[in-house]
Scaffold this motif. Sequence first.
Motif, PDB file in Angstrom:
ATOM      1  N   UNK A 130      -0.410 -15.754  -4.823  1.00 47.68           N
ATOM      2  CA  UNK A 130      -1.365 -14.650  -4.979  1.00 47.68           C
ATOM      3  C   UNK A 130      -0.626 -13.311  -4.952  1.00 47.68           C
ATOM      4  N   UNK A 131       0.304 -13.163  -4.000  1.00 47.50           N
ATOM      5  CA  UNK A 131       0.984 -11.873  -3.846  1.00 47.50           C
ATOM      6  C   UNK A 131       1.899 -11.566  -5.025  1.00 47.50           C
ATOM      7  N   UNK A 132       2.622 -12.584  -5.495  1.00 44.44           N
ATOM      8  CA  UNK A 132       3.701 -12.318  -6.443  1.00 44.44           C
ATOM      9  C   UNK A 132       3.276 -12.520  -7.899  1.00 44.44           C
ATOM     10  N   UNK A 133       2.285 -13.380  -8.129  1.00 39.98           N
ATOM     11  CA  UNK A 133       1.890 -13.616  -9.520  1.00 39.98           C
ATOM     12  C   UNK A 133       0.453 -13.227  -9.825  1.00 39.98           C
ATOM     13  N   UNK A 154       7.882   2.235 -15.143  1.00 39.16           N
ATOM     14  CA  UNK A 154       6.566   2.420 -14.517  1.00 39.16           C
ATOM     15  C   UNK A 154       5.911   1.091 -14.187  1.00 39.16           C
ATOM     16  N   UNK A 155       6.042   0.147 -15.107  1.00 43.26           N
ATOM     17  CA  UNK A 155       5.418  -1.159 -14.859  1.00 43.26           C
ATOM     18  C   UNK A 155       6.108  -1.876 -13.703  1.00 43.26           C
ATOM     19  N   UNK A 156       7.436  -1.743 -13.630  1.00 47.24           N
ATOM     20  CA  UNK A 156       8.138  -2.414 -12.529  1.00 47.24           C
ATOM     21  C   UNK A 156       7.770  -1.810 -11.171  1.00 47.24           C
ATOM     22  N   UNK A 162       2.421  -3.390  -5.993  1.00 47.19           N
ATOM     23  CA  UNK A 162       1.306  -4.340  -5.906  1.00 47.19           C
ATOM     24  C   UNK A 162       1.696  -5.583  -5.103  1.00 47.19           C
ATOM     25  N   UNK A 163       2.898  -6.081  -5.348  1.00 47.09           N
ATOM     26  CA  UNK A 163       3.355  -7.271  -4.622  1.00 47.09           C
ATOM     27  C   UNK A 163       3.462  -6.970  -3.123  1.00 47.09           C
ATOM     28  N   UNK A 188      -5.685  -2.316   1.068  1.00 43.84           N
ATOM     29  CA  UNK A 188      -4.337  -2.538   0.530  1.00 43.84           C
ATOM     30  C   UNK A 188      -4.385  -3.416  -0.721  1.00 43.84           C
ATOM     31  N   UNK A 189      -5.214  -4.457  -0.679  1.00 45.64           N
ATOM     32  CA  UNK A 189      -5.270  -5.384  -1.818  1.00 45.64           C
ATOM     33  C   UNK A 189      -5.900  -4.710  -3.029  1.00 45.64           C
ATOM     34  N   UNK A 190      -6.908  -3.860  -2.794  1.00 41.40           N
ATOM     35  CA  UNK A 190      -7.657  -3.279  -3.916  1.00 41.40           C
ATOM     36  C   UNK A 190      -6.973  -2.054  -4.512  1.00 41.40           C
TER      37      UNK A 190
END
Lengths: 243, 56
Positions: A130-133, A154-156, A162-163, A188-190
């Motif tokens: 969930x965290x990484x993918x 920016x994406x990285x 996010x991870x 944090x998740x949202x």
Amino acid sequence: MLARLLTSALIAGAAAGLIAALMQLVFVQPVLLHAELYEGGELTHFAAEGGHDHDHGHGAVTDAAPSGDHAVPPETGGIDPARDGLSVLFSILVYAGYALLLTGAIALAENRGHRVTPREGLLWGLAGFIAVQLAPAFGLAPELPGMAAADITQREIWWLVTVLLSAGALWLIAFGRNWAAWGVAIVMAALPHLIGAPHPVELTGPTPPELAAQFAGRALGVGLVVWVLLGLFTASLWSRARG
Amino acid sequence: MTTISRASGAVSTSVRDILIVICIGAALVFTAGLAQSETLHDAAHDVRHATGFPCH
């Protein structure tokens, strides 16, 4: 203890990475190779079918220089020893890295009094997935070559933040004891998804959406299987190694 | 760095060892998944796409 941490994690990671590579080569690679034909111009989405006013499209198909390194026959995705060998190697490296992080996190949880059994390792693996993918994919779906995308840096950065936030949130959900902790976890998740991932201004990628959708589904499916196994392997080997 | 055992019978790993393991793990994931060096990118290309790292 350091040696035991390292060996148990590296063995677990190598095993999971090998399984990941095999599943990737069977299920994901053919979709990726197919997409590269659109990326390189050998195939053209839509324009090739001869719409009446698609002269530009036709021109693009015939003028496109073959990219040269596509010795692999299209749809089936034959074996390319050098390329696939590197995929196996890097798959093992990535999952060895994840296994080290997972083992570190499990050891940290055990220091705080939570004993982690191999069965619970399945849940740790699910959390890792969930965290990484899954969480990053919610904003940035696994990308097929040729897809339009925003600036890579920016994406990285968005991916990494996010991870980290998702992993922190899962930790708080699992080990928090009250709504204050769970509330922080939800925020944090949202947060990264409320802010939004960087996306390109125009969606001009040459690859068909059907392929992109299949690729995203398969990448996530393989990721789920491998992460759950990674959790199982990591927790099993570590619970033996620590004694 | 020393570690204090919290509860009798509980396994305790030193914080230093945990940090080392986490740093090596993060370095591996960064190298294989995120580093933008041309050579690394090309070698890890398919794995990066398949595991959902941003690529290109």
